[in-house]
Design an enzyme around this catalytic site. Structure first.
Site, PDB file in Angstrom:
ATOM      1  N   SER A 118       0.865  -1.177   0.000  1.00 37.65           N
ATOM      2  CA  SER A 118       0.000   0.000   0.000  1.00 37.65           C
ATOM      3  C   SER A 118       0.905   1.231   0.000  1.00 37.65           C
ATOM      4  CB  SER A 118      -0.834  -0.008   1.292  1.00 37.65           C
ATOM      5  OG  SER A 118      -1.446   1.242   1.527  1.00 37.65           O
TER       6      SER A 118
ATOM      7  N   TYR B 178      -1.875  -1.256  10.549  1.00 42.76           N
ATOM      8  CA  TYR B 178      -1.844  -1.399   9.085  1.00 42.76           C
ATOM      9  C   TYR B 178      -0.543  -0.839   8.523  1.00 42.76           C
ATOM     10  CZ  TYR B 178      -3.765  -1.153   4.289  1.00 42.76           C
ATOM     11  OH  TYR B 178      -3.988  -1.294   2.945  1.00 42.76           O
TER      12      TYR B 178
HETATM   13  P1  NAD Z   1     -11.312  -6.369   0.036  1.00 44.82           P
HETATM   14  O1  NAD Z   1     -11.905  -6.191   1.402  1.00 44.82           O
HETATM   15  O2  NAD Z   1     -12.161  -6.069  -1.154  1.00 44.82           O
HETATM   16  O3  NAD Z   1     -10.739  -7.869  -0.081  1.00 44.82           O
HETATM   17  C1  NAD Z   1      -9.982  -8.436   0.972  1.00 44.82           C
HETATM   18  C2  NAD Z   1      -9.821  -9.928   0.740  1.00 44.82           C
HETATM   19  O4  NAD Z   1      -9.126 -10.479   1.872  1.00 44.82           O
HETATM   20  C3  NAD Z   1     -11.155 -10.669   0.630  1.00 44.82           C
HETATM   21  O5  NAD Z   1     -11.068 -11.688  -0.329  1.00 44.82           O
HETATM   22  C4  NAD Z   1     -11.308 -11.286   2.022  1.00 44.82           C
HETATM   23  O6  NAD Z   1     -12.084 -12.478   2.035  1.00 44.82           O
HETATM   24  C5  NAD Z   1      -9.866 -11.581   2.370  1.00 44.82           C
HETATM   25  N1  NAD Z   1      -9.698 -11.741   3.822  1.00 44.82           N
HETATM   26  C6  NAD Z   1     -10.060 -10.862   4.792  1.00 44.82           C
HETATM   27  N2  NAD Z   1      -9.817 -11.409   6.003  1.00 44.82           N
HETATM   28  C7  NAD Z   1      -9.285 -12.640   5.778  1.00 44.82           C
HETATM   29  C8  NAD Z   1      -8.838 -13.698   6.625  1.00 44.82           C
HETATM   30  N3  NAD Z   1      -8.867 -13.610   7.958  1.00 44.82           N
HETATM   31  N4  NAD Z   1      -8.359 -14.829   6.046  1.00 44.82           N
HETATM   32  C9  NAD Z   1      -8.329 -14.932   4.711  1.00 44.82           C
HETATM   33  N5  NAD Z   1      -8.737 -13.988   3.860  1.00 44.82           N
HETATM   34  C10 NAD Z   1      -9.217 -12.854   4.393  1.00 44.82           C
HETATM   35  O7  NAD Z   1      -9.968  -5.492   0.030  1.00 44.82           O
HETATM   36  P2  NAD Z   1      -9.173  -4.777  -1.156  1.00 44.82           P
HETATM   37  O8  NAD Z   1      -9.499  -3.354  -1.065  1.00 44.82           O
HETATM   38  O9  NAD Z   1      -9.316  -5.493  -2.442  1.00 44.82           O
HETATM   39  O10 NAD Z   1      -7.664  -4.954  -0.615  1.00 44.82           O
HETATM   40  C11 NAD Z   1      -6.787  -5.991  -1.060  1.00 44.82           C
HETATM   41  C12 NAD Z   1      -5.364  -5.691  -0.601  1.00 44.82           C
HETATM   42  O11 NAD Z   1      -4.947  -4.445  -1.153  1.00 44.82           O
HETATM   43  C13 NAD Z   1      -5.229  -5.564   0.912  1.00 44.82           C
HETATM   44  O12 NAD Z   1      -4.003  -6.117   1.341  1.00 44.82           O
HETATM   45  C14 NAD Z   1      -5.256  -4.056   1.131  1.00 44.82           C
HETATM   46  O13 NAD Z   1      -4.595  -3.697   2.310  1.00 44.82           O
HETATM   47  C15 NAD Z   1      -4.522  -3.588  -0.109  1.00 44.82           C
HETATM   48  N6  NAD Z   1      -4.818  -2.196  -0.469  1.00 44.82           N
HETATM   49  C16 NAD Z   1      -6.102  -1.784  -0.729  1.00 44.82           C
HETATM   50  C17 NAD Z   1      -6.326  -0.446  -1.059  1.00 44.82           C
HETATM   51  C18 NAD Z   1      -7.709   0.091  -1.381  1.00 44.82           C
HETATM   52  O14 NAD Z   1      -7.865   1.308  -1.483  1.00 44.82           O
HETATM   53  N7  NAD Z   1      -8.715  -0.741  -1.583  1.00 44.82           N
HETATM   54  C19 NAD Z   1      -5.255   0.456  -1.093  1.00 44.82           C
HETATM   55  C20 NAD Z   1      -3.967  -0.007  -0.816  1.00 44.82           C
HETATM   56  C21 NAD Z   1      -3.760  -1.336  -0.501  1.00 44.82           C
END
Ligand code: NAD
Length: 265
Positions: free
Chosen positions: A147, A160
């Site tokens: 991130s 985080y």
């Molecule tokens: P999301 O909530 O849409 O998806 C998260 C995924 O992680 C889901 O498939 C969920 O089932 C899984 N998950 C959650 N808890 C879990 C557990 N205990 N065991 C197994 N799986 C689990 O999130 P996203 O926005 O697609 O984020 C994906 C990655 O990208 C993350 O690591 C997040 O930190 C990172 N990220 C997201 C953003 C954003 O703006 N959306 C920005 C920077 C980084």
């Protein structure tokens, strides 16, 4: 960018691919020819339909496992199940993640532990358990979904930010160890990406601030993102796909921002 089914014959495991960024990356990898292990929590019927749809569209093997990666032993089981069902992992995308926001003095220890175990410990275990096979086959791609918070901080996100910075450190160390093996290890560092998680935050903030949706996006959510627009899932997926191609074989140990200029401030 490599085109066509350049990942034919490869096996990809994308953690947290039942939603958001992980789902987009899994789709892109399958469309480029990889057999894909989807992973994550979710309604079994919905995810099964998603798997079947992607398999029918691409002609690739698409499976799913719901391992809770905060639990000891579940990463080991997930890697073993992937090998049994579609093959040993060639492309590992450590993407599963959660967020929790609180002042540090009130931060619940169980939330700290859950964030650390899901985003840092699970990434370490998955890498630890797949690298030997990648070395034997002389090829591998490890992508850690970090991130902007792996590069800079924001207040109230101590767990985080700490876990994401550590994930970037892990990326660099692993990249150096594997530099001569045909395996690359990189971190992708997105700013705000439009996912179901963020859509929920927009609605919540609009309620709390009593502001219309468009003002919340511009003035609250995207306050630090100079382009004032979300990164789209497809853009992150395209970067991940590029990192899997031959053109990216010299990119390793990198923490690549895709953040609309956020970390240039
Ligand atoms: P999301 O909530 O849409 O998806 C998260 C995924 O992680 C889901 O498939 C969920 O089932 C899984 N998950 C959650 N808890 C879990 C557990 N205990 N065991 C197994 N799986 C689990 O999130 P996203 O926005 O697609 O984020 C994906 C990655 O990208 C993350 O690591 C997040 O930190 C990172 N990220 C997201 C953003 C954003 O703006 N959306 C920005 C920077 C980084």
């Amino acid at each position: 960018m490599s085109g066509g089914a350049f990942l034919a014959g490869r096996t990809a495991l994308v953690t947290g691919s039942t939603s958001g960024i992980g789902r987009g990356i899994a789709q892109a990898l399958a469309r480029a020819g990889a057999n894909v292990m989807l992973h994550g929590l979710g309604d079994a019927d919905v995810v099964a339909a998603d798997c079947a749809g992607l398999a029918a569209e691409t002609g690739r093997r698409v499976e799913w496992d719901a391992a809770d990666l905060t639990k000891a032993g579940e990463v080991e089981r997930l890697i073993a199940v992937t090998a049994e069902r579609i093959g040993p992992v060639d492309i590992l995308v450590n993407n599963a993640g959660i967020q929790y926001v609180s002042p540090v003095e009130d931060f619940p220890t169980e939330k700290w532990n859950a964030i650390r175990s899901l985003m840092l410990d699970a990434s370490f275990h998955a890498i630890r358990l797949t690298v030997a096979g990648m070395k034997q086959r002389g090829w591998g791609r490890i992508i850690n979904l970090a991130s902007v918070h792996g590069l800079v901080a924001s207040p109230y996100k101590s767990a985080y930010v700490a876990a994401k910075h550590a994930q970037v450190g892990l990326t660099k160390s692993v990249a150096l160890e594997l530099a001569e093996t045909g395996i690359t290890c990189n971190a992708i560092c997105p700013g705000y990406v439009r996912t179901p998680l963020v859509e929920g935050q927009i609605a919540d903030q609009a309620r709390v601030h009593g502001l219309p949706r468009e003002r919340v996006i511009r003035e609250v959510i995207l306050a630090a993102q100079p382009t004032k627009r979300f990164v789209e899932v497809e853009e992150v997926a395209a970067l991940a796909l590029f990192l899997c191609g031959d053109a990216a074989r010299s990119i390793t140990g990198a923490a690549i921002p895709i953040d609309g200029g956020w970390t240039s401030r």
